[in-house]
Motif scaffolding. Structure first.
Motif, PDB file in Angstrom:
ATOM      1  N   GLN A  60      -7.353  -6.517  -3.173  1.00 51.53           N
ATOM      2  CA  GLN A  60      -6.911  -7.191  -1.968  1.00 51.53           C
ATOM      3  C   GLN A  60      -5.378  -7.142  -1.903  1.00 51.53           C
ATOM      4  O   GLN A  60      -4.692  -7.848  -2.644  1.00 51.53           O
ATOM      5  N   ASP A  62      -1.528  -7.804  -1.045  1.00 49.97           N
ATOM      6  CA  ASP A  62      -0.867  -9.033  -0.609  1.00 49.97           C
ATOM      7  C   ASP A  62      -0.185  -8.796   0.730  1.00 49.97           C
ATOM      8  O   ASP A  62      -0.144  -7.675   1.245  1.00 49.97           O
ATOM      9  N   ASN A  63       0.374  -9.845   1.294  1.00 49.28           N
ATOM     10  CA  ASN A  63       0.955  -9.765   2.630  1.00 49.28           C
ATOM     11  C   ASN A  63       2.088  -8.748   2.692  1.00 49.28           C
ATOM     12  O   ASN A  63       2.224  -8.008   3.679  1.00 49.28           O
ATOM     13  N   GLU A  64       2.884  -8.657   1.644  1.00 54.41           N
ATOM     14  CA  GLU A  64       4.001  -7.716   1.617  1.00 54.41           C
ATOM     15  C   GLU A  64       3.504  -6.270   1.653  1.00 54.41           C
ATOM     16  O   GLU A  64       4.080  -5.413   2.341  1.00 54.41           O
ATOM     17  N   HIS A 127      -9.404 -12.051   4.823  1.00 56.46           N
ATOM     18  CA  HIS A 127      -8.066 -12.154   4.237  1.00 56.46           C
ATOM     19  C   HIS A 127      -7.020 -11.394   5.040  1.00 56.46           C
ATOM     20  O   HIS A 127      -5.853 -11.784   5.071  1.00 56.46           O
TER      21      HIS A 127
END
Length: 560
Positions: A60, A62-64, A127
């Motif tokens: 998964q 991450d946002n970055e 997510h």
């Protein structure tokens, strides 16, 4: 600009025009080549990361990481845009202009620049929801830039925008308002695309999906997607998502019963499920239709119901685009060079041609529906249906093989009585007798009827409309399916004109230019129509002479 000098005298000072630089053919070629090299490099990076993450289903980001990946794809879209603009620049020669099509660059842009990342984000929901929303917003803005600046491929950009709207709609299950907004956006772009490329069945398939829960609209779009010159084969499977719940005995309890009966009849024809219920379903629908026509008071619902029912029935007569359709084989040219009026011989069915089970059932449904509608003389609610059917019959009248299938049972007497009822308030007889398409004299530009837009692209309208009939770009997309009061008279005139054209053949209808009356050739002088119940053929529908009574629409506030 003006300025004041000493003494208050004004003087004008000219502003020098900005210098513009011309771009040579060699410079354009160099830009396209360099941009393509840059494009391949950016595309490889995007593919590498997406493929890597796709193979790691449990990872998964991450946002970055998501933001970095989104930036990479937006860079790729920017480079694609430069490539398209340069290749389509006004000074570009034909070789440059052909490059995007030759190498399928629009499809490549969508596949690697947008679709692959959308699918990756979709498989990482919930997510990835925030990042997916962001990417859809960014790509929608970018595609609108493409739409404004690269018009050579505007139909492709429209479809891309429609697809992005569907993705936006699909992820907003918890926000009904946002879902409705995205649905509206997607429908808008698909409608624009279908208006630009009306023969592309794939677009009507998409519109069918968006039409839920409107059963009638879904059926119309699905069947149309199969009966245009470029049918969408995937509709053959996805149309069952409409039919299966209704063919299930426990299904469709929430929907209008008349729509359910109509869609069920088509579902039985299409799937061959529950064949023993077909006759009863048709009879049920026809009984409901009589009351439904009189109770429909809203013009948009009235017109939409009329053309959706008529077009769906006509598509049924074409066996939903199946190759073994008797009518379809008769009217479809075998080769491009044979697509002229001189090839009427193509319309002659061979002695071995036999209607299949679907066509026989579709004929029963078509005749039953027409029998109910045509008995309501003088009812404006029936005119959209009648208009579509007359266009269909007019086209088939050129092909003896196609007409031989329906001419013996089509209610010609009822049609003649309908036409004569319309003539009671019509005086411009020279207009309907003229071979030329009857245009609105007071309109500066063509103003198509709602059902004109609905029929546009279908196999049987290619010789009906003038070439410029849909050229009026001042009609907003939202207005195309709106009904205005003046359209009733235009519709009546068009129906009468079609009646005169069919009568010219001297085979089914007749028209007396002196008395201005329609009649029927002796072999077809019958008012009995299969599909109508005994009650509908009795006193409630016929007068003492055996002719239909002129119907008066009932007033009702219930817009079913």
């Amino acid at each position: 600009m003006t300025s004041k000098h000493e003494g208050g005298i004004e003087s004008t000072k000219l502003i020098t025009q900005l210098e513009t630089q011309t771009i040579s053919q060699e410079q354009l070629i160099a830009i396209v080549k360099n941009t393509y090299v840059e494009l391949v490099e950016a595309e490889s990076k995007c593919m590498e990361v997406v493929n890597s993450l796709s193979s790691q289903s449990e990872t998964q980001p991450d946002n970055e990481q998501w933001e970095a990946l989104i930036d990479q794809h937006m860079t790729l879209l920017r480079i694609h845009h430069t490539f398209f603009v340069a290749s389509q620049h006004p000074p570009a020669n034909q070789a440059l202009r052909r490059l995007p099509s030759k190498y399928a660059m629009p499809a490549r842009m969508w596949r690697h620049g947008i679709h692959s990342l959308l699918e990756l984000l979709r498989h990482r929901l919930p997510h990835s929801l925030g990042n997916m929303r962001k990417f859809i917003d960014l790509t929608s803005s970018k595609m609108q830039l493409y739409y404004r600046t690269v018009p050579a491929f505007e139909d492709i950009w429209m479809e891309c925008l429609g697809d992005l709207g569907r993705y936006g709609m699909a992820i907003e299950d918890d926000d009904i308002q946002a879902k409705e907004v995205w649905t509206s956006v997607s429908r808008k772009w698909y409608l624009k695309a279908s208006d630009k490329v009306p023969t592309e069945g794939r677009l009507y398939h998409h519109l069918a999906v968006l039409a839920r829960p409107n059963l009638l609209q879904q059926l119309y779009y699905y069947t149309k997607s199969l009966c245009v010159p470029k049918p969408f084969s995937s509709s053959r499977k996805s149309i069952m998502t409409l039919f299966d719940p209704i063919l299930n005995p426990k299904g469709a309890q929430h929907s209008r019963s008349i729509d359910v009966a109509f869609v069920k009849a088509h579902g039985i024809l299409y799937s061959n499920k529950l064949p023993s219920e077909f006759g009863l379903t048709v009879d049920t629908f026809c009984k409901m239709l009589e009351n439904h026509i009189g109770r429909t008071t809203t013009s948009r619902r009235r017109v939409e119901s009329g053309y959706c029912i008529a077009i769906s029935n006509c598509c049924g007569l074409l066996s939903y685009g199946q190759d073994d359709s008797v009518i379809l084989k008769a009217i479809r040219p075998q080769h491009a060079e044979e697509a002229t009026e001189a090839t009427t011989e193509l319309g002659k069915a061979t002695s071995e041609s036999k209607p299949n089970r679907t066509e026989e059932g579709a004929l029963k449904l078509f005749e039953g529906t027409s029998g109910v509608v045509l008995r309501r003389l003088g009812d404006p609610n029936t005119l959209p249906y009648l208009h579509v059917v007359m266009v269909f019959i007019f086209h088939l009248s050129r092909y003896s093989g196609a007409m031989s299938f329906i001419e013996g049972t089509f209610p010609w007497k009822l049609v003649s009585l309908q036409l004569n009822a319309l003539l009671l308030s019509y005086r411009e007889h020279h207009r309907i007798q003229d071979e030329g398409f009857p245009r609105q004299e007071k309109e500066p530009a063509p103003r198509p009827l709602p059902e004109d837009f609905a029929m546009k692209g279908l196999l049987w309208v290619d010789k009906y409309y003038p070439l410029d009939w849909f050229s009026n770009d001042k009609i907003d997309d939202d207005e195309k399916y709106f009904e205005v009061a003046s359209m009733t008279d235009h519709r009546k005139e068009r129906i009468l004109w079609l009646g005169c054209r069919i009568a010219k053949s001297g085979k089914w209808l007749t028209y007396d230019e002196t008395s201005h009356q329609f009649g029927v050739v002796a072999d077809y002088d019958s008012t009995v129509t299969p599909g109508a119940s005994d009650d509908e053929k009795g006193e409630s529908a016929m007068d003492s002479d055996g002719d239909p009574v002129i119907a008066t629409p009932e007033s009702s506030d219930d817009d079913e």
